[in-house]
Design a protein around this motif. Structure first.
Motif, PDB file in Angstrom:
ATOM      1  N   VAL A  40     -20.706  36.335  -5.566  1.00  0.00           N
ATOM      2  CA  VAL A  40     -20.324  36.145  -4.161  1.00  0.00           C
ATOM      3  C   VAL A  40     -19.457  37.312  -3.699  1.00  0.00           C
ATOM      4  CG1 VAL A  40     -18.924  34.738  -2.583  1.00  0.00           C
ATOM      5  CG2 VAL A  40     -20.539  33.639  -4.140  1.00  0.00           C
ATOM      6  N   ARG A  41     -18.491  37.687  -4.503  1.00  0.00           N
ATOM      7  CA  ARG A  41     -17.577  38.777  -4.143  1.00  0.00           C
ATOM      8  C   ARG A  41     -18.338  40.081  -3.891  1.00  0.00           C
ATOM      9  NH1 ARG A  41     -13.315  38.751  -8.067  1.00  0.00           N
ATOM     10  NH2 ARG A  41     -12.456  37.170  -6.731  1.00  0.00           N
ATOM     11  N   GLU A  42     -19.270  40.411  -4.787  1.00  0.00           N
ATOM     12  CA  GLU A  42     -20.018  41.666  -4.653  1.00  0.00           C
ATOM     13  C   GLU A  42     -20.946  41.649  -3.445  1.00  0.00           C
ATOM     14  OE1 GLU A  42     -19.511  44.619  -6.165  1.00  0.00           O
ATOM     15  OE2 GLU A  42     -17.791  43.527  -6.962  1.00  0.00           O
ATOM     16  N   LEU A  43     -21.646  40.552  -3.230  1.00  0.00           N
ATOM     17  CA  LEU A  43     -22.526  40.449  -2.063  1.00  0.00           C
ATOM     18  C   LEU A  43     -21.716  40.505  -0.770  1.00  0.00           C
ATOM     19  CD1 LEU A  43     -24.976  37.697  -3.331  1.00  0.00           C
ATOM     20  CD2 LEU A  43     -25.566  40.089  -2.842  1.00  0.00           C
ATOM     21  N   ASN A  44     -20.594  39.828  -0.742  1.00  0.00           N
ATOM     22  CA  ASN A  44     -19.693  39.815   0.405  1.00  0.00           C
ATOM     23  C   ASN A  44     -19.263  41.246   0.756  1.00  0.00           C
ATOM     24  OD1 ASN A  44     -18.317  38.165   2.313  1.00  0.00           O
ATOM     25  ND2 ASN A  44     -16.472  38.152   1.067  1.00  0.00           N
ATOM     26  N   LYS A  45     -18.884  42.012  -0.266  1.00  0.00           N
ATOM     27  CA  LYS A  45     -18.459  43.405  -0.072  1.00  0.00           C
ATOM     28  C   LYS A  45     -19.599  44.273   0.449  1.00  0.00           C
ATOM     29  CE  LYS A  45     -15.042  43.877  -3.763  1.00  0.00           C
ATOM     30  NZ  LYS A  45     -14.749  44.597  -5.010  1.00  0.00           N
ATOM     31  N   LYS A  46     -20.754  44.174  -0.194  1.00  0.00           N
ATOM     32  CA  LYS A  46     -21.889  45.010   0.189  1.00  0.00           C
ATOM     33  C   LYS A  46     -22.278  44.778   1.646  1.00  0.00           C
ATOM     34  CE  LYS A  46     -24.032  45.495  -4.354  1.00  0.00           C
ATOM     35  NZ  LYS A  46     -25.178  45.113  -5.190  1.00  0.00           N
ATOM     36  N   ILE A  47     -22.341  43.524   2.048  1.00  0.00           N
ATOM     37  CA  ILE A  47     -22.721  43.201   3.423  1.00  0.00           C
ATOM     38  C   ILE A  47     -21.687  43.741   4.395  1.00  0.00           C
ATOM     39  CG2 ILE A  47     -23.071  41.313   5.071  1.00  0.00           C
ATOM     40  CD1 ILE A  47     -24.224  39.715   2.618  1.00  0.00           C
ATOM     41  N   CYS A  48     -20.427  43.551   4.096  1.00  0.00           N
ATOM     42  CA  CYS A  48     -19.351  44.035   4.965  1.00  0.00           C
ATOM     43  C   CYS A  48     -19.452  45.540   5.171  1.00  0.00           C
ATOM     44  CB  CYS A  48     -17.991  43.677   4.374  1.00  0.00           C
ATOM     45  SG  CYS A  48     -16.585  44.418   5.231  1.00  0.00           S
ATOM     46  N   HIS A  49     -19.558  46.266   4.096  1.00  0.00           N
ATOM     47  CA  HIS A  49     -19.561  47.723   4.188  1.00  0.00           C
ATOM     48  C   HIS A  49     -20.843  48.248   4.825  1.00  0.00           C
ATOM     49  CE1 HIS A  49     -15.746  48.132   2.198  1.00  0.00           C
ATOM     50  NE2 HIS A  49     -16.159  47.270   1.293  1.00  0.00           N
ATOM     51  N   MET A  50     -21.960  47.645   4.487  1.00  0.00           N
ATOM     52  CA  MET A  50     -23.233  48.088   5.045  1.00  0.00           C
ATOM     53  C   MET A  50     -23.277  47.866   6.560  1.00  0.00           C
ATOM     54  SD  MET A  50     -27.072  46.979   3.930  1.00  0.00           S
ATOM     55  CE  MET A  50     -27.044  47.875   2.399  1.00  0.00           C
ATOM     56  N   TYR A  51     -22.888  46.676   6.993  1.00  0.00           N
ATOM     57  CA  TYR A  51     -22.907  46.385   8.428  1.00  0.00           C
ATOM     58  C   TYR A  51     -21.839  47.200   9.150  1.00  0.00           C
ATOM     59  CZ  TYR A  51     -23.252  43.684  12.743  1.00  0.00           C
ATOM     60  OH  TYR A  51     -23.425  43.305  14.050  1.00  0.00           O
ATOM     61  N   GLY A  52     -20.678  47.342   8.544  1.00  0.00           N
ATOM     62  CA  GLY A  52     -19.600  48.123   9.144  1.00  0.00           C
ATOM     63  C   GLY A  52     -19.975  49.576   9.370  1.00  0.00           C
TER      64      GLY A  52
END
Length: 107
Positions: A40-52
């Motif tokens: 969950v932590r890794e997916l959460n990070k990836k989505i945040c950074h990619m969308y950002g």
């Protein structure tokens, strides 16, 4: 046992799971099965950074510019990551939380 509500949303420079520390990506939902899950932590990070990355502050004559060309390029991967996150959260759901999903509509 009282169910916790875990809000999911997609906002620039924010993690999909609200109550996440921006600096290290640690979630603070109060739900141990979420807060202690590395997937969950890794997916959460990836989505945040990619969308950002699709947003630029003070660019193109506006306060916040959305790079739709970049979004188009990453959209399929972003959707895949979002589905993986939702699937993982549903897999972890032991009845101790419910999802307040404002996230899926954006993906």
């Amino acid at each position: 046992m009282e169910k916790r509500v875990v809000r999911l949303d997609l906002e620039p420079w924010e993690y999909p799971i609200f109550l996440t520390d921006y600096m290290d990506g640690t979630t603070y939902t109060g739900v141990p099965v979420i807060d202690n899950d590395e997937v969950v932590r890794e997916l959460n990070k990836k989505i945040c950074h990619m969308y950002g990355d699709c947003f630029e502050a003070d660019s193109h004559g506006v306060a916040m510019w959305f790079n739709s060309e970049l979004y188009t390029k990453i959209c399929a991967e972003l959707k895949s990551l979002a589905k993986q996150l939702m699937d993982r959260l549903n897999e972890l759901n032991d009845g101790s939380f419910e999802l307040d999903d404002h996230f899926s509509k954006w993906i």
